[in-house]
Scaffold this active site. Structure first.
Site, PDB file in Angstrom:
ATOM      1  N   HIS A  50      -6.059   4.062  -3.004  1.00  0.00           N
ATOM      2  CA  HIS A  50      -4.772   3.895  -3.678  1.00  0.00           C
ATOM      3  C   HIS A  50      -4.742   4.604  -5.021  1.00  0.00           C
ATOM      4  CE1 HIS A  50      -4.148   0.845  -0.525  1.00  0.00           C
ATOM      5  NE2 HIS A  50      -2.953   1.381  -0.573  1.00  0.00           N
ATOM      6  N   GLU A  60      -0.422   0.131  11.524  1.00  0.00           N
ATOM      7  CA  GLU A  60      -1.524   0.721  10.746  1.00  0.00           C
ATOM      8  C   GLU A  60      -2.876   0.147  11.156  1.00  0.00           C
ATOM      9  OE1 GLU A  60      -0.897  -0.054   6.555  1.00  0.00           O
ATOM     10  OE2 GLU A  60      -0.103  -2.058   6.932  1.00  0.00           O
ATOM     11  N   ASP A  74      -4.200   3.568   6.663  1.00  0.00           N
ATOM     12  CA  ASP A  74      -5.003   2.477   7.217  1.00  0.00           C
ATOM     13  C   ASP A  74      -5.330   2.715   8.679  1.00  0.00           C
ATOM     14  OD1 ASP A  74      -5.640   0.627   5.157  1.00  0.00           O
ATOM     15  OD2 ASP A  74      -3.503   0.175   5.000  1.00  0.00           O
ATOM     16  N   CYS A  86       4.714   6.865   7.235  1.00  0.00           N
ATOM     17  CA  CYS A  86       4.774   6.707   5.777  1.00  0.00           C
ATOM     18  C   CYS A  86       3.402   6.802   5.119  1.00  0.00           C
ATOM     19  CB  CYS A  86       5.471   5.407   5.393  1.00  0.00           C
ATOM     20  SG  CYS A  86       4.530   3.935   5.823  1.00  0.00           S
TER      21      CYS A  86
HETATM   22  C1  PEP Z   1      -0.795   3.287   5.039  1.00  0.00           C
HETATM   23  O1  PEP Z   1      -1.718   2.501   5.264  1.00  0.00           O
HETATM   24  O2  PEP Z   1      -0.718   4.407   5.592  1.00  0.00           O
HETATM   25  C2  PEP Z   1       0.264   2.942   4.074  1.00  0.00           C
HETATM   26  C3  PEP Z   1       1.334   3.697   3.928  1.00  0.00           C
HETATM   27  O3  PEP Z   1       0.110   1.841   3.315  1.00  0.00           O
HETATM   28  P1  PEP Z   1      -0.893   1.713   2.058  1.00  0.00           P
HETATM   29  O4  PEP Z   1      -1.357   3.105   1.707  1.00  0.00           O
HETATM   30  O5  PEP Z   1      -0.124   1.090   0.955  1.00  0.00           O
HETATM   31  O6  PEP Z   1      -1.976   0.854   2.583  1.00  0.00           O
HETATM   32 MG    MG Z   2      -1.561   0.451   4.657  1.00  0.00          MG
END
Ligand code: PEP
Ligand code: MG
Length: 596
Positions: free
Chosen positions: A203, A446, A470, A517
């Site tokens: 993140h 995910e 994920d 996403c």
């Molecule tokens: C993902 O896991 O691809 C996602 C968009 O969510 P995050 O990156 O917040 O886990």
């Molecule tokens: Mg995620």
């Protein structure tokens, strides 16, 4: 002298090029600043005695701007939310608070940002130790107000030369950085980041890309050997850190940066053009938001909506549990600003690497496999219900506001979450509060299990959004935040691609739309592949949207589908990436500098 190979220890006098793994593209030229873990979020900049007057003037202008913002928010939100901004306005005008800030500037000779930060920390601490709950809550008001004033200080005052007011830019060197720290890097004057504990889809990396801050990890020498204050050039695209660059190196890197910025500037002209392939096929382009303040940028970058708002950053930002009104204010801001465009609010995805000090979570040995996201929400229904109520109330402000549950692995999790949603609707009805009775609910796909039961899940929801970050980590058993195994992390692995294909097919069979996403959606090199696989929308950090759009507008959907077919059969992720790149090189070679 320039040495291409990484030395054991950086030379103390000559230019030295160190290698690293790229995290976020771009070039930064600035001195190094070593990060101490308990260093305040707003760095200290000493000022000369003759700069005191100018600094207090900067402060006054920022206070004026902050008051203006708070009055505007108070008026636009009205209702119960207005009380929050009343409390913030009182804090901005508090004579003791202001006197302390002035003392810090005049006597302490520190910059306005740090003076505000120090005075705020003093009063927040004072209030948080009070018995009375109402007074305790004032600590949060002070923290919020401090952030606003520091933010206002970061914007150049009208008529002032751009950047004159900003904190001195630096390349931050940090062993580890929490997402809650990374989200405020811009305010802290960070122009580039060298970090140890991160990988491309951690993140922290996602946030640096969203903020447009170049970043690298896995530097070829220990971070502790880097000299504080040394001039450096960070190349987040190639993965190099050049210490004490020669004039020629600096000029060359600044030229490259200028060219990339100019190309990006040209793509901005596509803002209002549709994302349509050469043969007329449409792909929706939406924005991923980490903070409500990113909503304006999403519109500037041509987002057709918000495909993912990561609400958990609201919880990480303050270190306190935001109440229904604070949440409502944030959701309402985005809902109103984007209306009638689609806005997808994702329910809390705390846990994993996103840990909030306000939630006293037990330490887990495998946090990414633990009490995270929907699991935590279904266990802490008090927190979940507060969030669902705030989201529902915001749905009255935008007919296309939708709710999305993260980290679904079982169909009954959707049922349980929906039952809580129904209970919240019932409560709001009883209280006479408005909301959209037909608000759409979707889920993130995910976890491999979700992709494999996508046909069952599709019967329960209005849309799918594939979280490739994920999905890749769980499919390949590669911790997305662990730099040691980062080389094994590959969203183009055929196993991941087949799960994506299965999810899209399940969505199509059930007549619901599937978007992507994860970070893949914002990497323009993958745009032909995802479009060819049938993704209806791509949602990514706002600044990536213009490049993705420019790439797709140069392609034909038949060649994208062929590319997808080959990728699904290929056992080699690298070959797939090369195929994607070659297609872009054929159709839009001028975009390659932004694609690589
Ligand atoms: C993902 O896991 O691809 C996602 C968009 O969510 P995050 O990156 O917040 O886990
Ligand atoms: Mg995620």
């Amino acid at each position: 002298m320039t040495s291409a190979a990484a030395p054991e220890k950086p030379d103390t006098a000559a230019e030295t090029v160190l290698t690293a793994m790229p995290l976020s593209p771009g070039i930064a030229v600035a001195p190094l600043r070593l990060h101490a873990p308990d260093e305040p979020a707003v760095p200290l900049r000493r000022i000369e005695p003759d700069a005191v007057l100018a600094e207090t003037e900067r402060l006054e202008k920022a206070l004026l701007r902050t008051r203006g913002e708070l009055h505007a928010l108070r008026t636009s939100l009205g209702g119960d939310s207005a009380a929050i901004f009343d409390a913030h306005l009182l804090a901005v005008d508090d004579p003791d608070f202001l006197a302390r800030i002035h003392r810090e500037i005049c006597d302490g000779k520190v910059c306005a940002e740090h003076a505000v930060f120090r005075a705020g920390a003093y009063f927040a601490d004072l209030f948080s130790r009070m018995e009375d709950d109402y007074l305790k809550e004032r600590a949060n008001d002070i923290r919020d107000v401090v952030k606003r004033i520091v933010h206002a200080l970061a914007e150049p005052a009208e008529g002032a030369p751009a950047g004159a007011a900003a904190t001195t830019p630096a390349i931050l060197v940090a062993k580890e950085l929490a997402p809650s720290e990374a989200m405020n890097l811009r305010e802290s004057g960070v122009a580039g980041l060298v970090v140890e504990g991160a990988s491309p889809t951690s993140h922290v990396a996602i946030l640096t890309r969203a903020l447009g801050i170049p970043a690298v990890t896995r530097l070829s020498v220990p971070l502790a050997s880097l000299p504080e204050g040394a001039e450096a050039v960070l190349d987040g695209t190639r993965g190099t850190l050049t210490l004490r660059p020669t004039e020629a190196t600096r000029a060359e890197k600044l030229r490259e940066k200028g060219e990339a910025d100019a190309l990006r500037g040209r793509l901005a002209a596509l803002r209002d053009e549709p994302c349509t392939l050469v043969d007329g096929k449409r792909v929706g382009l939406e924005a991923n938001l980490d903070m409500p303040r990113d909503a304006e940028e999403a519109l500037q970058c041509g987002a057709e909506g918000v495909g993912l708002y990561r609400t958990e950053y609201l919880f990480l930002d303050t270190g306190e549990m935001p109440g229904e009104e604070t949440q409502f204010a944030a959701y309402a801001h985005i809902a109103r600003l984007l209306a009638p465009r689609r806005v997808v609010l994702r329910t809390l995805d705390l846990g994993g690497d996103k840990l909030s000090g306000s939630l006293d979570l037990a330490t887990e040995s495998n946090p990414f496999l633990g009490w995270r996201a929907i699991r935590l929400c279904l266990g802490r229904t008090d927190i979940f219900r507060t969030q669902l109520r705030a989201m529902l109330r915001a749905s009255a402000l935008n007919p296309n506001l939708e709710i999305m549950y993260p980290m679904i692995s079982r169909a009954d999790e959707i049922d349980r979450a929906n039952a809580l949603l129904a209970a919240c609707k019932e409560e709001l009805r009883g209280e006479g509060k408005e909301f959209n009775e037909n608000v759409s609910v979707g889920v993130m796909v995910e976890i491999p299990a979700a992709a494999l039961i996508a046909r069952d899940l599709a019967r329960k929801v209005a849309f799918f959004s594939i979280g490739t970050n994920d999905l890749t980590q769980y499919t390949l058993a590669v911790d997305r935040g662990n730099e040691q195994v980062a080389h094994l992390y590959d969203p183009l692995h055929p196993a991941v691609l087949r799960l994506i294909a299965e999810t899209i097919a399940a969505g199509e069979a059930a007549g619901i739309e599937t978007g992507v996403c994860g970070e893949m959606a914002g990497q323009a090199v993958y745009a032909p592949l995802l479009a060819g696989m049938g993704a209806k929308t791509l949602s990514a950090s706002p600044r990536h949207l213009p490049t993705v759009k420019a790439v797709l507008r140069a392609l034909d959907s038949t060649e994208c589908r062929e590319l997808a077919r080959a990728a699904l059969q290929s056992a080699d992720g690298l070959a797939t990436r090369e195929r994607c790149r070659a297609l872009i090189a054929r159709r839009a070679p001028e975009l390659l500098p932004l694609v690589d």
